[in-house]
Design a protein around this motif. Structure first.
Motif, PDB file in Angstrom:
ATOM      1  N   UNK A  40       0.853  -1.195  -0.081  1.00  0.00           N
ATOM      2  CA  UNK A  40       0.034   0.039  -0.178  1.00  0.00           C
ATOM      3  C   UNK A  40       0.921   1.037  -0.144  1.00  0.00           C
ATOM      4  N   UNK A  41       0.523   2.383  -0.466  1.00  0.00           N
ATOM      5  CA  UNK A  41       1.106   3.676  -0.493  1.00  0.00           C
ATOM      6  C   UNK A  41       1.791   3.982   0.827  1.00  0.00           C
ATOM      7  N   UNK A  42       3.072   4.139   1.001  1.00  0.00           N
ATOM      8  CA  UNK A  42       3.792   4.700   2.298  1.00  0.00           C
ATOM      9  C   UNK A  42       4.195   3.273   2.923  1.00  0.00           C
ATOM     10  N   UNK A  88      -8.630  -1.678   4.048  1.00  0.00           N
ATOM     11  CA  UNK A  88      -7.229  -1.704   4.617  1.00  0.00           C
ATOM     12  C   UNK A  88      -6.642  -2.706   3.812  1.00  0.00           C
ATOM     13  N   UNK A  89      -7.257  -3.522   3.038  1.00  0.00           N
ATOM     14  CA  UNK A  89      -6.530  -4.666   1.896  1.00  0.00           C
ATOM     15  C   UNK A  89      -6.393  -3.763   0.559  1.00  0.00           C
ATOM     16  N   UNK A  90      -6.573  -2.600   0.527  1.00  0.00           N
ATOM     17  CA  UNK A  90      -6.418  -1.676  -0.905  1.00  0.00           C
ATOM     18  C   UNK A  90      -4.715  -1.649  -0.807  1.00  0.00           C
ATOM     19  N   UNK A 108       2.252  -7.175 -10.848  1.00  0.00           N
ATOM     20  CA  UNK A 108       1.341  -6.575  -9.862  1.00  0.00           C
ATOM     21  C   UNK A 108      -0.267  -6.265 -10.397  1.00  0.00           C
ATOM     22  N   UNK A 109      -1.146  -6.479  -9.577  1.00  0.00           N
ATOM     23  CA  UNK A 109      -2.583  -6.123  -9.774  1.00  0.00           C
ATOM     24  C   UNK A 109      -3.152  -5.064  -8.783  1.00  0.00           C
ATOM     25  N   UNK A 110      -3.746  -4.169  -9.261  1.00  0.00           N
ATOM     26  CA  UNK A 110      -4.248  -3.323  -8.013  1.00  0.00           C
ATOM     27  C   UNK A 110      -5.743  -3.667  -7.590  1.00  0.00           C
ATOM     28  N   UNK A 111      -5.811  -3.762  -6.313  1.00  0.00           N
ATOM     29  CA  UNK A 111      -7.032  -4.107  -5.681  1.00  0.00           C
ATOM     30  C   UNK A 111      -7.300  -2.789  -4.737  1.00  0.00           C
ATOM     31  N   UNK A 112      -8.601  -2.407  -4.997  1.00  0.00           N
ATOM     32  CA  UNK A 112      -9.096  -1.228  -4.384  1.00  0.00           C
ATOM     33  C   UNK A 112     -10.400  -1.472  -3.602  1.00  0.00           C
ATOM     34  N   UNK A 113     -10.547  -1.609  -2.493  1.00  0.00           N
ATOM     35  CA  UNK A 113     -11.566  -1.574  -1.626  1.00  0.00           C
ATOM     36  C   UNK A 113     -12.293  -0.476  -1.071  1.00  0.00           C
ATOM     37  N   UNK A 114     -13.375   0.076  -1.705  1.00  0.00           N
ATOM     38  CA  UNK A 114     -13.688   1.123  -1.241  1.00  0.00           C
ATOM     39  C   UNK A 114     -15.513   1.326  -1.428  1.00  0.00           C
ATOM     40  N   UNK A 115     -16.227   2.321  -1.101  1.00  0.00           N
ATOM     41  CA  UNK A 115     -17.598   2.572  -1.102  1.00  0.00           C
ATOM     42  C   UNK A 115     -17.792   3.311  -2.506  1.00  0.00           C
TER      43      UNK A 115
END
Length: 115
Positions: A40-42, A88-90, A108-115
């Motif tokens: 994750x970023x950072x 938090x899994x993003x 890599x593959x991006x996973x984004x968990x968001x409303x």
């Protein structure tokens, strides 16, 4: 040698599911230890789950009970089934193959968990 290509990432709502796949091009896929990592970023890249050639499996505490790692050696494919996803899994999820002193990584593959 091993070449790895991940797929299955995307945008999903909290509580949703995704299945990541990683296809290896090598002819000796079955003898590699395989793993999923994420960054994750950072943050530092962290181990999510790993599965040895023997089938032995380890999970990070943060994903235990929600994620399942598996491998299909005949298809030269590693999977990560992700359920009950949280924001938090993003992260970018990376496939890893290791044998002896050699390490191979997918793009890599991006996973984004968001409303």
């Amino acid at each position: 040698q091993m070449q790895l290509v991940e797929s299955g990432g995307g945008l999903v709502q909290p509580g949703g599911s995704l299945r990541l796949s990683c296809v290896g091009s090598g002819s000796i896929f079955s003898i590699y230890a395989m793993g999923w990592y994420r960054q994750a970023p950072g943050n530092e890249r962290e181990l999510v789950a790993q599965i040895a050639a023997s089938g032995s499996i380890n999970y990070a505490d943060s994903v235990k009970g929600r994620f399942t790692i598996s491998r299909d050696n005949a298809k030269r494919t590693l999977y990560l089934q992700m359920n009950s996803l949280k924001p938090e899994d993003t992260a970018v999820y990376y496939c890893n193959a290791a044998i002896s002193s050699w390490d191979f990584w997918g793009q890599g593959t991006q996973v984004t968990v968001s409303r």
